[in-house]
Design a protein around this motif. Structure first.
Motif, short mmCIF file in Angstrom:
data_model
loop_
_atom_site.label_atom_id
_atom_site.label_comp_id
_atom_site.label_asym_id
_atom_site.label_seq_id
_atom_site.Cartn_x
_atom_site.Cartn_y
_atom_site.Cartn_z
N GLU A 65 2.52 12.38 1.72
CA GLU A 65 3.14 12.32 0.21
C GLU A 65 4.58 11.70 0.23
O GLU A 65 5.54 11.97 0.82
CB GLU A 65 3.15 13.71 -0.48
CG GLU A 65 3.50 13.87 -1.86
CD GLU A 65 3.59 15.06 -2.50
OE1 GLU A 65 4.28 15.38 -3.38
OE2 GLU A 65 3.07 16.00 -1.75
N SER A 75 7.03 -0.12 -6.52
CA SER A 75 5.32 0.04 -6.07
C SER A 75 4.84 1.63 -5.86
O SER A 75 3.84 1.79 -5.98
CB SER A 75 4.97 -0.74 -4.74
OG SER A 75 5.10 -2.07 -4.92
N LEU A 76 5.91 2.42 -5.59
CA LEU A 76 5.69 3.46 -5.22
C LEU A 76 6.60 4.62 -6.12
O LEU A 76 7.56 4.24 -6.65
CB LEU A 76 5.83 3.99 -3.83
CG LEU A 76 5.08 3.43 -2.74
CD1 LEU A 76 5.61 3.57 -1.31
CD2 LEU A 76 3.71 3.92 -2.62
N LYS A 77 6.15 5.79 -6.36
CA LYS A 77 6.74 6.73 -6.93
C LYS A 77 6.54 8.30 -6.34
O LYS A 77 5.64 8.34 -5.49
CB LYS A 77 6.28 6.90 -8.40
CG LYS A 77 4.94 7.34 -8.75
CD LYS A 77 4.44 7.38 -10.10
CE LYS A 77 2.91 7.82 -10.25
NZ LYS A 77 1.94 7.33 -9.50
N ASP A 80 3.14 10.06 -5.12
CA ASP A 80 1.99 9.26 -4.37
C ASP A 80 1.22 9.52 -2.94
O ASP A 80 2.25 9.79 -2.16
CB ASP A 80 2.36 7.56 -4.30
CG ASP A 80 2.35 6.96 -5.85
OD1 ASP A 80 1.81 7.56 -6.70
OD2 ASP A 80 3.10 5.79 -5.89
N ARG A 81 0.02 9.51 -2.89
CA ARG A 81 -0.38 9.77 -1.60
C ARG A 81 -0.67 8.41 -0.63
O ARG A 81 -1.63 7.79 -1.45
CB ARG A 81 -1.56 10.62 -1.75
CG ARG A 81 -2.43 11.13 -0.70
CD ARG A 81 -3.40 12.31 -0.74
NE ARG A 81 -4.25 12.50 0.17
CZ ARG A 81 -5.50 12.34 0.57
NH1 ARG A 81 -6.19 11.72 -0.42
NH2 ARG A 81 -6.13 12.81 1.57
N ILE A 82 -0.03 8.22 0.10
CA ILE A 82 -0.22 6.89 0.96
C ILE A 82 -0.64 7.26 2.43
O ILE A 82 -0.25 8.02 3.19
CB ILE A 82 0.90 5.95 1.01
CG1 ILE A 82 2.12 6.81 1.60
CG2 ILE A 82 1.33 5.84 -0.47
CD1 ILE A 82 3.41 5.89 1.63
N ASP A 149 7.57 -0.77 -0.18
CA ASP A 149 6.72 -1.16 -1.40
C ASP A 149 5.66 -2.27 -0.96
O ASP A 149 4.58 -2.31 -1.68
CB ASP A 149 7.67 -1.97 -2.28
CG ASP A 149 8.55 -2.98 -1.62
OD1 ASP A 149 8.50 -3.12 -0.43
OD2 ASP A 149 9.48 -3.70 -2.25
N HIS A 152 2.08 0.03 2.68
CA HIS A 152 1.60 1.40 2.29
C HIS A 152 0.15 1.10 1.92
O HIS A 152 -0.12 -0.18 1.39
CB HIS A 152 2.19 2.25 1.24
CG HIS A 152 2.32 1.28 -0.10
ND1 HIS A 152 2.92 0.56 -0.69
CD2 HIS A 152 1.07 1.83 -1.09
CE1 HIS A 152 2.92 0.24 -1.59
NE2 HIS A 152 1.76 0.80 -2.08
N LYS A 154 -2.20 3.07 -0.94
CA LYS A 154 -2.55 4.28 -1.71
C LYS A 154 -4.02 4.71 -1.73
O LYS A 154 -4.85 3.74 -1.76
CB LYS A 154 -2.39 3.79 -3.23
CG LYS A 154 -0.71 3.70 -3.36
CD LYS A 154 -0.59 3.44 -5.05
CE LYS A 154 0.81 2.97 -5.25
NZ LYS A 154 1.12 2.89 -6.63
N ASP A 157 -7.19 11.01 -4.38
CA ASP A 157 -7.19 12.34 -3.92
C ASP A 157 -8.50 12.97 -3.55
O ASP A 157 -8.60 14.01 -3.22
CB ASP A 157 -6.43 13.24 -5.02
CG ASP A 157 -4.99 12.95 -5.30
OD1 ASP A 157 -4.30 12.58 -4.22
OD2 ASP A 157 -4.44 13.38 -6.32
#
Length: 389
Positions: A65, A75-77, A80-82, A149, A152, A154, A157
């Motif tokens: 996470e 690109s990410l926050k 986020d699950r990556i 960015d 990764h 994504k 869940d």
């Protein structure tokens, strides 16, 4: 935080190390939920890859996470699950724009060192020596992801870690190894090495429509897993590889051959294997190329050799005459992970494949040092280890 650190040959320790921090505005920090021990990590464990330093954090298969992002990372926050690909990619250089992500021109911060070793540097890699950038790996509670960015994948869940973790390396590595063969519906595909990458080569060859798939190894549990995936198996300790391949191909040899072993082939009965071990002990050779030699010899003229297995330096007695005269094509390389992950994630979501089949051991991160030994020595039926921080 806690992490698995390299301290020398066969010396991996569960250490306390400083937490990672944002070093560049494109970075992200990931709280690792799952990581794995890869066959490539064993090259570090055996210290056949140069430029490792005591205390280096290991591991290039990990996910988790996002808990912090740099100011320029759009690109990410947080949250986020990556999955994190093992190849670090800027996404902007000429090679990245061409989809050759493992040849990223900007991510190896020790580029000059790799240029001297290989002529031109490839991408930076996580946890894989200072030759590839000296980046801390993901066998840890937290990891810094440079160029996050771009570096990764994504993941949704509704899929478990066990289903998606291997998108970071061994699934796309096995897939690329087979795609490089340009599979035709009438092809026989032979795979040397029934470790995790070899297992994904089997499943990939099935998905891509090969007529016949053959796996060569000598570990019963691994051969059994390959048979379950759709392969005919050859135990090289008890059978002649050449005779069995001739029987299975009407004497013509296979069209496509895949080396999923690489630089540490463990065959011991052949003359060339003994030769390799003597030269390696005398520091006159780095890589044991038994599988590569055997592939060149058995492959059908006009065939393709694909090499996803890792080689690091110099190998001797390569039968270049057979390679040239048979008109064989050789395709190799570190995996262009992000070239394949969109397609492979769709296949997982669609139920075509569940990558968790390969997992035989799931342990806490603190058990990592012992699991390196178990995996390296092929004990307890071990094929693939995942670790939970």
């Amino acid at each position: 935080m806690k992490a698995l650190c390299w301290h020398g040959k066969t010396d991996v320790r569960y250490d306390t190390v400083p937490d990672p921090t944002i070093e560049h505005p494109r970075d992200a920090i990931v709280k690792v939920s799952s990581c794995a021990i890869c066959g490539s990590d064993l090259h570090l464990y055996d210290h056949v890859i140069p430029t490792m330093e005591a205390g280096d954090i290991l591991g290039h298969e990990f996910m988790g996470e996002v808990v912090e992002v740099g100011a320029e990372n759009k690109s990410l926050k947080v949250g986020d699950r990556i999955v994190v690909p093992f190849t670090i990619t800027c996404g902007e250089c000429d090679q990245c724009r061409r989809g050759n992500f493992s040849a990223c021109e900007r991510s190896n911060r020790n580029k000059s060192l790799a240029d001297k070793a290989f002529g031109h540097s490839g991408a930076g890699l996580f946890g894989y020596s200072h030759l590839t950038g000296g980046y801390a790996g993901g066998q840890a509670e937290y990891a810094r992801v440079p160029f996050a960015d771009s570096t990764h994948v994504k993941v949704p869940d509704n899929l478990t870690d066990e289903q998606v973790l291997f998108l970071g390396d061994i699934f796309p590595t096995g897939w690329q190894g087979v795609v490089q063969c340009d599979i035709q519906p009438t092809d026989t595909v032979v795979i040397w090495g029934a470790g995790p990458v070899g297992q994904f080569c089997v499943r990939s060859a099935v998905l891509l429509g090969a007529q016949q798939i053959i796996m060569i190894d000598n570990v019963p549990e691994r051969l059994s897993m390959a048979r379950a995936g759709g392969a005919i198996t050859i135990d090289f300790d008890n059978e002649s590889v050449l005779e069995r391949l001739n029987d299975l191909t009407d004497g013509k040899g296979p069209e496509k051959c895949i080396d999923a072993v690489g630089m540490e082939a463990h065959a011991t009965r052949s003359l060339d294997s003994m030769y390799d071990r003597v030269k390696q002990a005398m520091m006159l050779e780095t890589d044991r190329a038994h599988v590569l030699r055997e592939m060149i010899y058995v492959c059908r003229p006009g065939g393709v050799l694909s090499i996803p297995g890792v080689y690091a330096g110099l190998a001797d007695k390569i039968p270049i005459g057979a390679l040239m005269n048979k008109g064989l094509t050789v395709r190799s390389g570190q995996t262009h992970v992000k070239r394949w992950t969109d397609d492979l994630l769709r296949r997982i979501e669609g139920g075509q494949i569940d990558p968790s089949f390969v997992i035989t051991h799931s342990m806490g991160l603190d058990q990592g040092p012992e699991m390196y030994k178990t995996f390296r020595n092929k004990q307890d039926g071990c094929v693939k280890v995942i670790l939970k921080p």
